[in-house]
Write a protein that holds these residues in place. Structure first.
Motif, PDB file in Angstrom:
ATOM      1  N   THR A  21      -2.359 -27.078  54.460  1.00  0.00           N
ATOM      2  CA  THR A  21      -1.845 -25.736  54.154  1.00  0.00           C
ATOM      3  C   THR A  21      -1.146 -25.708  52.804  1.00  0.00           C
ATOM      4  OG1 THR A  21      -1.554 -25.251  56.504  1.00  0.00           O
ATOM      5  CG2 THR A  21      -0.349 -23.876  54.941  1.00  0.00           C
ATOM      6  N   ALA A  24      -3.606 -26.289  49.951  1.00  0.00           N
ATOM      7  CA  ALA A  24      -4.392 -25.096  49.657  1.00  0.00           C
ATOM      8  C   ALA A  24      -3.597 -24.126  48.790  1.00  0.00           C
ATOM      9  CB  ALA A  24      -4.805 -24.418  50.962  1.00  0.00           C
ATOM     10  N   ALA A  30      -7.466 -20.072  49.965  1.00  0.00           N
ATOM     11  CA  ALA A  30      -7.133 -19.711  51.331  1.00  0.00           C
ATOM     12  C   ALA A  30      -7.249 -20.956  52.211  1.00  0.00           C
ATOM     13  CB  ALA A  30      -8.073 -18.621  51.837  1.00  0.00           C
ATOM     14  N   LEU A  31      -6.443 -20.998  53.268  1.00  0.00           N
ATOM     15  CA  LEU A  31      -6.451 -22.167  54.149  1.00  0.00           C
ATOM     16  C   LEU A  31      -7.836 -22.423  54.727  1.00  0.00           C
ATOM     17  CD1 LEU A  31      -5.081 -24.438  55.701  1.00  0.00           C
ATOM     18  CD2 LEU A  31      -4.379 -22.745  57.411  1.00  0.00           C
ATOM     19  N   ALA A  32      -8.524 -21.372  55.159  1.00  0.00           N
ATOM     20  CA  ALA A  32      -9.857 -21.553  55.746  1.00  0.00           C
ATOM     21  C   ALA A  32     -10.828 -22.150  54.727  1.00  0.00           C
ATOM     22  CB  ALA A  32     -10.384 -20.212  56.261  1.00  0.00           C
ATOM     23  N   ALA A  33     -10.763 -21.659  53.483  1.00  0.00           N
ATOM     24  CA  ALA A  33     -11.646 -22.176  52.440  1.00  0.00           C
ATOM     25  C   ALA A  33     -11.330 -23.631  52.129  1.00  0.00           C
ATOM     26  CB  ALA A  33     -11.527 -21.326  51.184  1.00  0.00           C
ATOM     27  N   SER A  35      -9.900 -25.877  54.155  1.00  0.00           N
ATOM     28  CA  SER A  35     -10.310 -26.709  55.290  1.00  0.00           C
ATOM     29  C   SER A  35     -11.810 -26.934  55.273  1.00  0.00           C
ATOM     30  CB  SER A  35      -9.888 -26.046  56.605  1.00  0.00           C
ATOM     31  OG  SER A  35      -8.490 -25.923  56.688  1.00  0.00           O
ATOM     32  N   THR A  36     -12.569 -25.897  54.939  1.00  0.00           N
ATOM     33  CA  THR A  36     -14.030 -26.025  54.874  1.00  0.00           C
ATOM     34  C   THR A  36     -14.442 -26.994  53.784  1.00  0.00           C
ATOM     35  OG1 THR A  36     -14.347 -23.777  55.701  1.00  0.00           O
ATOM     36  CG2 THR A  36     -16.178 -24.764  54.504  1.00  0.00           C
ATOM     37  N   ARG A  37     -13.799 -26.902  52.624  1.00  0.00           N
ATOM     38  CA  ARG A  37     -14.136 -27.808  51.526  1.00  0.00           C
ATOM     39  C   ARG A  37     -13.836 -29.268  51.902  1.00  0.00           C
ATOM     40  NH1 ARG A  37     -15.096 -26.417  46.223  1.00  0.00           N
ATOM     41  NH2 ARG A  37     -15.228 -24.179  45.792  1.00  0.00           N
ATOM     42  N   ARG A  39     -13.679 -30.564  54.894  1.00  0.00           N
ATOM     43  CA  ARG A  39     -14.633 -30.980  55.923  1.00  0.00           C
ATOM     44  C   ARG A  39     -16.008 -31.288  55.318  1.00  0.00           C
ATOM     45  NH1 ARG A  39     -14.013 -27.007  58.810  1.00  0.00           N
ATOM     46  NH2 ARG A  39     -15.887 -25.791  58.334  1.00  0.00           N
TER      47      ARG A  39
END
Length: 293
Positions: A21, A24, A30-33, A35-37, A39
């Motif tokens: 968090t 990011a 954004a946190l979702a973006a 986390s996706t990167r 992963r």
């Protein structure tokens, strides 16, 4: 294996912050973006880069290897931007400066304003950290220049004197502590405190000192500046710990008591730390010389 510069910067930011968090936020993602990167980086590599726990994240052995190379690549990218910036007519240099709370709030605004006015094509990425954290990050090459309390162990880093200040207790003018003139930090813990935001390096430092005394730091309110702390102290909300320079300036317009702390750590000889002057890019070397002056 394909990692772009955004991936590499994000990964370094996550490791430095100890949390996805916070990493990011540093990378403006954004946190979702983010986390996706992360992963996708792990999927591409076929190995975990981070060990995740409730306390945050730490790099795995593969992650530490990536971190080493990512920092080298990002440093080379910064050098490339610096070398080509002059031709493009834009920012031709960027310096990452890490400083503790005292240096950041009391001394750097004036020092940096003079440097930046003289170097319109240079930008400074300034971040607040604890002094011992700064030493480690400078040693690892995360930052270019650090400003720390002289009480921390600096190892093989090159050091230069910066400024001297001390922390004092501020109270209302008629407070019992104001009549003593000098007091140990342990004896101040009986009172309510007005302090900085819990994320500030000074507040974390004071909380650690209170924990070593086996007493809680009773924070009634957290603010963003030392001047704001002084204003609420004047109103009788609690006592505060601020730099002496701040306290003396505030006392010119506020009814405050100023009490010296007898603890050794209260005296702050602020020190500039770098890995090596020869390793710094030209504008970073010029900033070191400007700060020393």
């Amino acid at each position: 294996m394909r990692f772009d510069l955004i991936d590499l910067k994000l990964y370094c930011d996550v490791v430095d912050a100890g949390a996805i968090t916070a990493g990011a936020q540093r990378s403006a993602l954004a946190l979702a973006a983010a986390s996706t990167r992360i992963r996708k980086m792990e999927d591409t590599l076929g190995a975990a880069l981070l060990t995740r726990s409730r306390q945050g994240v730490t790099p795995t052995p593969a992650g530490r290897m990536l971190l080493k190379h990512a920092r080298t690549i990002l440093a080379q990218g910064a050098l490339l931007r610096e070398d080509l910036g002059a031709y493009a007519g834009g920012v031709s240099g960027e310096v990452r400066l890490l400083a503790n709370t005292n240096a950041l709030t009391e001394f750097l605004p004036e020092a940096l304003s003079q440097f930046l006015a003289a170097h319109p094509h240079v930008s400074v990425d300034l971040e607040e950290r604890l002094s011992d954290e700064i030493v480690g990050l400078i040693a690892e090459g995360v930052g270019d220049i650090g400003i720390v309390a002289g009480t921390v162990e600096m190892g093989a880093l090159q050091t230069y004197p910066f400024r001297t200040d001390r922390f004092v207790v501020v109270t209302t003018a008629g407070h019992d502590l104001a009549k003593t003139g000098r007091v140990a930090f342990a004896d101040v813990l009986a009172w309510d405190f007005v302090g900085l935001d819990r994320a500030s390096s000074l507040q974390r430092f004071l909380a650690g000192k209170a924990a070593r005394e086996g007493k809680p730091l009773k924070l009634r309110v957290q603010l963003r500046s030392f001047d704001a702390v002084c204003r609420l102290v004047e109103c009788g909300v609690g006592v505060g710990v601020v730099p002496q320079t701040t306290a003396r300036r505030a006392a010119k317009t506020m009814a405050l008591g100023i009490v010296d702390l007898t603890d050794d750590w209260a005296l702050r000889d602020l020190t500039i730390v770098i890995r090596s002057l020869d390793e710094l890019r030209p504008y970073a070397r010029e900033l070191v010389e400007s700060l020393r002056a």
